[in-house]
Design a protein around this motif. Structure first.
Motif, PDB file in Angstrom:
ATOM      1  N   LYS A  46       0.824  -1.192   0.000  1.00  0.00           N
ATOM      2  CA  LYS A  46       0.000   0.000   0.000  1.00  0.00           C
ATOM      3  C   LYS A  46       0.863   1.249   0.000  1.00  0.00           C
ATOM      4  CE  LYS A  46      -3.648   2.263   2.662  1.00  0.00           C
ATOM      5  NZ  LYS A  46      -4.512   2.169   3.876  1.00  0.00           N
ATOM      6  N   PRO A  47       0.531   2.224  -0.815  1.00  0.00           N
ATOM      7  CA  PRO A  47       1.287   3.480  -0.805  1.00  0.00           C
ATOM      8  C   PRO A  47       1.238   4.135   0.569  1.00  0.00           C
ATOM      9  CG  PRO A  47      -0.112   3.351  -2.748  1.00  0.00           C
ATOM     10  CD  PRO A  47      -0.511   2.222  -1.864  1.00  0.00           C
ATOM     11  N   SER A  48       2.338   4.739   0.960  1.00  0.00           N
ATOM     12  CA  SER A  48       2.387   5.447   2.232  1.00  0.00           C
ATOM     13  C   SER A  48       1.452   6.657   2.187  1.00  0.00           C
ATOM     14  CB  SER A  48       3.814   5.925   2.503  1.00  0.00           C
ATOM     15  OG  SER A  48       4.183   6.930   1.559  1.00  0.00           O
ATOM     16  N   HIS A  49       1.222   7.245   3.351  1.00  0.00           N
ATOM     17  CA  HIS A  49       0.381   8.443   3.411  1.00  0.00           C
ATOM     18  C   HIS A  49       0.944   9.539   2.514  1.00  0.00           C
ATOM     19  CE1 HIS A  49      -2.006  11.773   4.962  1.00  0.00           C
ATOM     20  NE2 HIS A  49      -0.881  12.437   5.157  1.00  0.00           N
ATOM     21  N   ASN A  50       2.267   9.730   2.547  1.00  0.00           N
ATOM     22  CA  ASN A  50       2.881  10.768   1.723  1.00  0.00           C
ATOM     23  C   ASN A  50       2.707  10.488   0.238  1.00  0.00           C
ATOM     24  OD1 ASN A  50       3.656  12.158   3.958  1.00  0.00           O
ATOM     25  ND2 ASN A  50       5.853  12.052   3.584  1.00  0.00           N
ATOM     26  N   ALA A  51       2.836   9.207  -0.141  1.00  0.00           N
ATOM     27  CA  ALA A  51       2.656   8.848  -1.551  1.00  0.00           C
ATOM     28  C   ALA A  51       1.223   9.121  -1.992  1.00  0.00           C
ATOM     29  CB  ALA A  51       3.011   7.381  -1.768  1.00  0.00           C
ATOM     30  N   GLN A  52       0.272   8.774  -1.150  1.00  0.00           N
ATOM     31  CA  GLN A  52      -1.127   9.036  -1.474  1.00  0.00           C
ATOM     32  C   GLN A  52      -1.383  10.538  -1.590  1.00  0.00           C
ATOM     33  OE1 GLN A  52      -4.080   6.655   0.780  1.00  0.00           O
ATOM     34  NE2 GLN A  52      -2.342   5.491   1.586  1.00  0.00           N
ATOM     35  N   SER A  53      -0.741  11.314  -0.699  1.00  0.00           N
ATOM     36  CA  SER A  53      -0.913  12.768  -0.722  1.00  0.00           C
ATOM     37  C   SER A  53      -0.352  13.361  -2.007  1.00  0.00           C
ATOM     38  CB  SER A  53      -0.226  13.404   0.489  1.00  0.00           C
ATOM     39  OG  SER A  53      -0.831  12.990   1.699  1.00  0.00           O
ATOM     40  N   VAL A  54       0.823  12.862  -2.427  1.00  0.00           N
ATOM     41  CA  VAL A  54       1.438  13.367  -3.650  1.00  0.00           C
ATOM     42  C   VAL A  54       0.571  13.049  -4.863  1.00  0.00           C
ATOM     43  CG1 VAL A  54       3.391  13.061  -5.230  1.00  0.00           C
ATOM     44  CG2 VAL A  54       3.806  13.341  -2.782  1.00  0.00           C
ATOM     45  N   MET A  55       0.078  11.820  -4.936  1.00  0.00           N
ATOM     46  CA  MET A  55      -0.758  11.439  -6.075  1.00  0.00           C
ATOM     47  C   MET A  55      -2.057  12.244  -6.108  1.00  0.00           C
ATOM     48  SD  MET A  55      -0.150   7.314  -6.558  1.00  0.00           S
ATOM     49  CE  MET A  55      -0.286   6.817  -4.830  1.00  0.00           C
ATOM     50  N   LYS A  56      -2.638  12.471  -4.923  1.00  0.00           N
ATOM     51  CA  LYS A  56      -3.855  13.275  -4.849  1.00  0.00           C
ATOM     52  C   LYS A  56      -3.571  14.701  -5.271  1.00  0.00           C
ATOM     53  CE  LYS A  56      -7.451  14.818  -1.625  1.00  0.00           C
ATOM     54  NZ  LYS A  56      -7.932  14.771  -0.216  1.00  0.00           N
ATOM     55  N   TYR A  57      -2.443  15.233  -4.824  1.00  0.00           N
ATOM     56  CA  TYR A  57      -2.065  16.608  -5.156  1.00  0.00           C
ATOM     57  C   TYR A  57      -1.870  16.772  -6.661  1.00  0.00           C
ATOM     58  CZ  TYR A  57       0.653  20.955  -5.192  1.00  0.00           C
ATOM     59  OH  TYR A  57       1.107  22.219  -5.447  1.00  0.00           O
ATOM     60  N   LEU A  58      -1.176  15.815  -7.280  1.00  0.00           N
ATOM     61  CA  LEU A  58      -0.899  15.906  -8.714  1.00  0.00           C
ATOM     62  C   LEU A  58      -2.172  15.758  -9.541  1.00  0.00           C
ATOM     63  CD1 LEU A  58       2.390  13.813  -8.872  1.00  0.00           C
ATOM     64  CD2 LEU A  58       2.179  16.273  -9.256  1.00  0.00           C
ATOM     65  N   GLY A  59      -3.053  14.890  -9.117  1.00  0.00           N
ATOM     66  CA  GLY A  59      -4.332  14.729  -9.797  1.00  0.00           C
ATOM     67  C   GLY A  59      -4.231  14.249 -11.227  1.00  0.00           C
ATOM     68  N   CYS A  60      -3.272  13.370 -11.487  1.00  0.00           N
ATOM     69  CA  CYS A  60      -3.094  12.834 -12.843  1.00  0.00           C
ATOM     70  C   CYS A  60      -2.772  11.345 -12.724  1.00  0.00           C
ATOM     71  CB  CYS A  60      -1.974  13.589 -13.567  1.00  0.00           C
ATOM     72  SG  CYS A  60      -0.340  13.394 -12.814  1.00  0.00           S
ATOM     73  N   PRO A  61      -2.801  10.599 -13.837  1.00  0.00           N
ATOM     74  CA  PRO A  61      -2.469   9.174 -13.778  1.00  0.00           C
ATOM     75  C   PRO A  61      -1.073   8.955 -13.201  1.00  0.00           C
ATOM     76  CG  PRO A  61      -3.507   9.696 -15.864  1.00  0.00           C
ATOM     77  CD  PRO A  61      -3.236  11.002 -15.199  1.00  0.00           C
ATOM     78  N   CYS A  62      -0.982   8.046 -12.224  1.00  0.00           N
ATOM     79  CA  CYS A  62       0.300   7.759 -11.573  1.00  0.00           C
ATOM     80  C   CYS A  62       0.499   6.253 -11.428  1.00  0.00           C
ATOM     81  CB  CYS A  62       0.353   8.386 -10.179  1.00  0.00           C
ATOM     82  SG  CYS A  62       0.323  10.186 -10.136  1.00  0.00           S
ATOM     83  N   GLU A  63       1.731   5.821 -11.512  1.00  0.00           N
ATOM     84  CA  GLU A  63       2.090   4.430 -11.257  1.00  0.00           C
ATOM     85  C   GLU A  63       2.958   4.397 -10.005  1.00  0.00           C
ATOM     86  OE1 GLU A  63       4.125   0.524 -13.459  1.00  0.00           O
ATOM     87  OE2 GLU A  63       3.881   2.433 -14.533  1.00  0.00           O
ATOM     88  N   TYR A  64       2.557   3.589  -9.048  1.00  0.00           N
ATOM     89  CA  TYR A  64       3.228   3.554  -7.747  1.00  0.00           C
ATOM     90  C   TYR A  64       4.300   2.464  -7.692  1.00  0.00           C
ATOM     91  CZ  TYR A  64       3.945   2.669  -2.773  1.00  0.00           C
ATOM     92  OH  TYR A  64       4.510   2.450  -1.540  1.00  0.00           O
ATOM     93  N   PHE A  65       5.451   2.815  -7.089  1.00  0.00           N
ATOM     94  CA  PHE A  65       6.531   1.856  -6.871  1.00  0.00           C
ATOM     95  C   PHE A  65       6.952   1.908  -5.404  1.00  0.00           C
ATOM     96  CE2 PHE A  65       6.761   2.915 -11.333  1.00  0.00           C
ATOM     97  CZ  PHE A  65       6.989   1.685 -11.949  1.00  0.00           C
ATOM     98  N   PRO A  66       6.757   0.823  -4.669  1.00  0.00           N
ATOM     99  CA  PRO A  66       7.166   0.831  -3.263  1.00  0.00           C
ATOM    100  C   PRO A  66       8.677   0.810  -3.120  1.00  0.00           C
ATOM    101  CG  PRO A  66       6.500  -1.369  -3.902  1.00  0.00           C
ATOM    102  CD  PRO A  66       6.182  -0.461  -5.073  1.00  0.00           C
ATOM    103  N   ALA A  67       9.164   1.204  -1.969  1.00  0.00           N
ATOM    104  CA  ALA A  67      10.597   1.122  -1.697  1.00  0.00           C
ATOM    105  C   ALA A  67      11.049  -0.318  -1.888  1.00  0.00           C
ATOM    106  CB  ALA A  67      10.887   1.576  -0.270  1.00  0.00           C
TER     107      ALA A  67
END
Length: 241
Positions: A7-28
């Protein structure tokens, strides 16, 4: 473990929400190849997709205000007076030349001993040789340099402000085809082509030094060495202390 089950961290979720565009997540801990291949594929399809791909490295202290939207930042950045990048570089360089006086030639040095940079590394954890937690965003901008109006980066210490980043990025894109590729809390990387002409490479090295003196003073030691590396480099790396 596969990235789909992390699961994306809180910060990752915040960044994706802020950007508001298609994103692909990569965990550490994701492989370098996985992140690089995803970026290369997105980059190859950017014109058809109408976006610019950017890797955002998620850190505990990502420097943005969650109460401000990306739209707010865009209004702020585009409302600022345009900056002539060449005049900006000249002003900064003149200040350095005045400060160093006769020692300025030592700062410039000889155009030799450069080490080419050919791979993006801002998302890499050098201890594990795996990636940091990051997001590959497909930012819907017509011009790559406009990404500096989408996400707040810069404006601390000697790092240029977002408004300066925007116009410098425009200048470098139009002159060299450089495209912002990786953004972390204090690192910025561009994808670019090697500058084969030595005179042009030295000119660009002087601009990069004005933009980020740490890459010389805490990195390659001389502007000439930086210029030599640019003749073979497809990545421009900037880091601010």
């Amino acid at each position: 473990m596969d990235k789909l089950f992390k699961k994306p961290s809180h910060n990752a979720q915040s960044v994706m929400k802020y950007l508001g565009c298609p994103c692909e997540y990569f965990p550490a801990g994701s492989s370098v190849a996985a992140v690089t291949n995803a970026y290369n594929d997105a980059f190859a399809k950017r014109e058809i997709g109408g976006y610019t791909p950017v890797i955002f490295v998620i850190e505990e202290y990502m420097d943005f205000d969650e109460s401000q939207s990306s739209a707010d930042l865009q209004k702020q950045v585009f409302a600022a007076p345009p900056i002539d990048a060449r005049e900006w570089f000249e002003k900064v360089l003149s200040s350095y030349k005045e400060d160093y006086g006769e020692d300025w030639n030592d700062v410039v040095g000889e155009m030799e001993n450069g080490q080419p940079m050919t791979a993006l590394s801002g998302f890499l954890n050098f201890e594990t040789r795996k990636s940091w937690e990051c997001v590959l965003a497909k930012i819907p901008v017509k011009n790559p340099w406009e990404i500096f109006a989408w996400f707040p980066f810069g404006g601390w210490n000697e790092c240029p402000a977002p408004e300066e980043m925007l116009w410098i990025g425009k200048y470098w894109y139009e002159k060299y085809g450089a495209v912002p590729a990786v953004i972390t809390r204090d690192v910025l990387e561009f994808s670019a082509h090697p500058i084969r002409d030595k005179s042009a490479a030295m000119g660009l090295a002087l601009e990069q030094f004005a933009f980020c003196s740490d890459i010389v003073f805490q990195g390659v030691d001389t502007i000439g060495c930086l210029a030599d590396s640019l003749t073979e480099s497809s990545v421009w790396y900037f880091w601010w202390d």
